[in-house]
Write an enzyme that holds these catalytic residues in place. Structure first.
Site, PDB file in Angstrom:
ATOM      1  N   SER A   1       0.359  -6.045 -10.225  1.00  0.00           N
ATOM      2  CA  SER A   1       1.069  -4.976  -9.501  1.00  0.00           C
ATOM      3  C   SER A   1       2.053  -4.261 -10.407  1.00  0.00           C
ATOM      4  CB  SER A   1       1.875  -5.588  -8.351  1.00  0.00           C
ATOM      5  OG  SER A   1       1.080  -6.443  -7.606  1.00  0.00           O
TER       6      SER A   1
ATOM      7  N   HIS B   1      -5.521  -2.340  -9.313  1.00  0.00           N
ATOM      8  CA  HIS B   1      -4.424  -2.816  -8.462  1.00  0.00           C
ATOM      9  C   HIS B   1      -4.779  -2.592  -7.003  1.00  0.00           C
ATOM     10  CE1 HIS B   1      -0.042  -2.226  -6.923  1.00  0.00           C
ATOM     11  NE2 HIS B   1      -0.476  -3.449  -6.685  1.00  0.00           N
TER      12      HIS B   1
ATOM     13  N   GLU C   1      -5.228   1.481  -7.165  1.00  0.00           N
ATOM     14  CA  GLU C   1      -4.692   2.121  -8.369  1.00  0.00           C
ATOM     15  C   GLU C   1      -5.521   1.635  -9.558  1.00  0.00           C
ATOM     16  OE1 GLU C   1      -0.498   0.992  -8.313  1.00  0.00           O
ATOM     17  OE2 GLU C   1       0.078   3.071  -8.077  1.00  0.00           O
TER      18      GLU C   1
ATOM     19  N   ASN D   1       4.452   1.283  -6.981  1.00  0.00           N
ATOM     20  CA  ASN D   1       5.542   0.298  -7.060  1.00  0.00           C
ATOM     21  C   ASN D   1       6.700   0.803  -7.903  1.00  0.00           C
ATOM     22  OD1 ASN D   1       4.349  -1.485  -5.349  1.00  0.00           O
ATOM     23  ND2 ASN D   1       3.468  -2.778  -6.962  1.00  0.00           N
TER      24      ASN D   1
END
Ligand code: T1G
Length: 698
Positions: A408, A429, A441, A479
């Site tokens: 992540s 991801h 992702e 993130n």
């Protein structure tokens, strides 16, 4: 071939449409249909069939024409020509007859569908409503409650079910054209009536005010904040209480209201943004793809199991690797439970579940990954552990296998450089739950080969994901933007707000959940453990995490422990404000020397949303995201951002970059440049009066 052709076949006038890729109702198509219908009125055809070349019947109005000056004939004009034909008109439907496409079929006198076809009115997903009679004709054929459900959900209906709903007259297998022509001939020979849907009345007794009130309440809950479902319900109500022409006028008025509103602009933006995100700038269109026949997954935990399901669902064999049989058994049990939930929801049959499970195998030996074409590592979020895994994969996997990490946050280059083949390494991801969340992702390392990137983007779509390409930085796109958002939530909390106020502001604004409730859901101990591995410098200022740490040290881990920022009802898991938490907040504020103050809802909303936007602008400056709309796709498909606001960057354009830049400059003065130094790109666009969208077209 022109978009519309007309010929008489076996005594039937056949109007053949060909407007790739989805036979959208462009002006040329509308004009061609009108001309062909008028021509057929005078020739010796016994009846008329409208059918389409290519993969689908008309899939809707041409969304690319929206916002441009209307060109006659309009869709409604065209439907009037069809419906008032003095010869029977039959629609021959295959693929997905959607929106204006299905409305065209509804204006015909009869409808034939290929058994594999689907029909639907998905306009609500664009923040719109069926604006060409769909809200008036559907209830007349299928009944009010079925129409309300179909149009407010926007979900397609399979041919057989549509036939049961009276939306389709005949379902055929095999050659649709032959079937439709034969059906049209039989209707003509039987002197069947010109069945105009507008002539069907809906008895008021069938749908009293209570039906619509219930629909409004259900839609307000299920589609919180969205205007289109409410307008749809008003249109269907008009179909009961008004005659056809008045109902069409109501529909038109409420359609225009939506078309001119910000929600539809945002949702149409998202429709194209999702498709644009799948395109990699600068990659040759003919980049050869690697063939992915078998997949290996390292780690059979919640993430590994969920990832495995994505491949099993499309029939790609998966080998899950765990360190011991107990771990494997636990992983398989998670997968079995997830499939059972899907079956219980009627989204899968037991046979389909068995089929998916049959292609998932387990192993405790890396040697069993020797012939896989792709491996996805989903082990603990520690870069050293990941490096060890990739060193083993480097030794075991065949040349050309793609080695992917589901990390992540971690540095893809650091992971890639642990192997002798960094060009084969990439980040994939997934978002938890990995078998449900659509976003993926795809994180390119500096060495990731073009065909590895292209293969990953294509494979993502094959397993039903929405891929977004991200560059390699801490937290990639989603993130990374979540950090300043979470920071501002913590600072608003310690400076004077309450968990309830912060979460209420963000939930009322449209987020699925507020940030502190999300923290409780995920578990406050996750962030706590991650911070233990960081230096003080890396952790940041204590005021940005001291409350969370204090709660964890009190054993308040969130929902999993029955209390976090809130208490949770043991049975219903309902959130309950807890005065104990405010005591912790006040103690921590005092310890940090912070004099608490009242913080307005507006300030909370601006600080949290502008934190996203400023970081998103920096991500664009650095080339981590290919385009602003990619960031919007990440947030709408991965973070519960309200799709009717179009994502952080579309929302910023809607608010005005000059206003946002001015406010961020104020925040920089109040709270320090460390957190609020405006992005250079944001400053440049604000001063030049440009939008992110215009910058993207650069
Ligand atoms: N108009 C213009 N372009 C469209 C389009 C449309 N309606 N639908 C798809 N495209 C483009 C899309 O942008 C992409 O372009 C290519 O076609 C392939 O699409 C008055 C007002 C039909 C299920 O909402 O749901 O009618 O990227 O990648 O995965 O009441 O497209 O290749 O350049 O999605 O096989 C209502 C929207 C319109 C249907 C096919 N109709 N489309 O999915 O291919 S509003 C819709 C879809 C309306 C009336 C109202 C899907 C699909 P490019 P794709 P796909």
């Amino acid at each position: 071939m022109s978009v519309t052709q007309y010929e008489i076949i076996d005594g039937i006038g056949v109007i053949r449409l060909n407007n790739p890729p989805v036979n959208a109702l462009s002006h040329a198509l509308r004009d061609g249909i009108c001309k062909a219908i008028k021509k057929a009125q005078k020739d010796d055809s016994k009846a008329i069939v409208i059918l389409c070349e290519g993969r689908t019947f008309i899939a809707g109005a041409d969304i690319t024409e929206f916002g441009k000056p209307p060109k006659s004939p309009s869709l409604s004009d065209m439907l009037k020509v069809i419906e008032s034909s003095n010869k029977i008109v039959v629609a021959a439907v295959h693929g997905t007859a959607l929106g204006g496409g299905f409305e065209t079929a509804l204006a015909c006198h009869y409808r034939v569908a290929l058994s594999s076809a689907k029909v639907g009115l998905p306009e609500v997903k664009l923040g719109l409503l069926p604006g060409a009679g769909g809200t008036q004709r559907t209830p007349r054929l299928a009944g009010v409650e079925a129409a309300l459900d179909m149009i407010t959900s926007g979900n397609p209906v399979a041919a057989k079910k549509a036939e049961k709903m009276n939306l389709v007259d005949v379902v055929v297998d095999g050659d649709l054209e032959l079937g439709a022509i034969a059906y049209a001939k039989s209707l003509a020979e039987d002197k069947a009536q010109l069945k105009r849907v507008r002539d069907i009345d809906i008895p008021a007794s069938k749908a009293g005010p209570k039906v619509f009130e219930a629909a409004r309440t259900k839609a307000a809950k299920r589609y919180r904040g969205q205007q289109a479902p409410q307008n749809i319900i008003r249109c269907v109500e008009a179909a009961v209480n008004q005659d056809m022409d008045k109902g069409l006028a109501t529909e038109r008025e409420l359609f225009v209201e939506l078309m001119q509103g910000p929600q539809s602009a945002a949702m149409r933006h998202m429709f194209f943004a999702e498709r644009e995100a799948a395109k990699v700038l600068g990659l040759a269109k003919d980049t050869a793809l690697r063939d992915i026949k078998r997949v290996g997954i390292i780690g059979a935990g919640t993430m590994g199991g969920g990832i495995a399901m994505n491949f099993a669902n499309v029939g790609i064999p998966v080998t899950m690797l765990e360190i011991n049989q107990e771990g494997l058994d636990r992983g398989m049990a998670i997968i079995d439970k997830n499939y059972s939930i899907t079956v219980s929801k009627g989204k899968m049959t037991e046979a389909q579940k068995a089929q998916c499970l049959s292609v998932i195998s387990g192993s405790t030996s890396y040697d069993d990954l020797a012939d896989v074409d792709l491996v996805i590592e989903a082990v603990f979020e520690n870069v050293d552990i990941k490096k060890e895994v990739f060193q083993k994969l480097d030794r075991v996997c065949k040349p050309g296998a793609i080695l992917a990490s589901n990390t992540s946050y971690q540095d893809i280059d650091a992971i890639a450089n642990a192997t002798k083949r960094p060009e084969d390494v990439i980040g994939l991801h997934f978002f938890s739950p990995a078998n449900v969340m659509k976003l993926l992702e795809v994180v390119r390392g500096s060495a990731s080969a073009d065909d590895v990137i292209a293969t990953s983007m294509k494979l993502a779509k094959k397993i039903g994901k929405v891929p977004v390409l991200a560059g390699n930085c801490y937290g990639f796109i989603g993130n990374r933007m979540l950090r300043p958002y979470g920071r501002e939530a913590q600072l608003c909390l310690i400076e004077g707000a309450s968990p309830e106020q912060i979460d209420r502001v963000m939930q009322n604004w449209g987020m699925a959940m507020g940030p502190l409730a999300v923290g409780d859901l995920a578990g406050l101990d996750i962030g706590y453990k991650a911070r233990q591995a960081l230096s003080d410098e890396e952790k940041g200022e204590p005021k940005t995490y001291c409350i969370a740490d204090a709660l964890v040290e009190m054993g308040r881990l969130g929902q999993k422990s029955g209390a976090g920022y809130y208490k949770y009802d043991a049975n219903t898991r309902a959130r309950i404000n807890d005065p104990e938490v405010m005591k912790v907040v006040e103690e921590q504020a005092k310890a940090q020397g912070i004099a608490r103050r009242d913080i307005s809802d507006d300030e909370i909303l601006e600080r949290l949303t502008y934190a996203w936007i400023n970081e998103g602008a920096k991500i664009l400056e650095e080339g981590i995201a290919q385009r602003p709309s990619d960031i919007d796709v990440v947030y709408c498909f991965g973070y519960g951002f309200p799709v009717y606001r179009g994502g952080p960057m579309h929302y910023a354009d809607h608010i005005g970059l000059d206003k946002i830049y001015a406010r961020i400059s104020e925040f920089a003065k109040q709270h320090g440049e460390k957190y609020w130094a405006p992005s250079k790109l944001l400053k440049e666009l604000a001063e030049s009066g440009k939008t992110f969208k215009e910058w993207a077209i650069k």
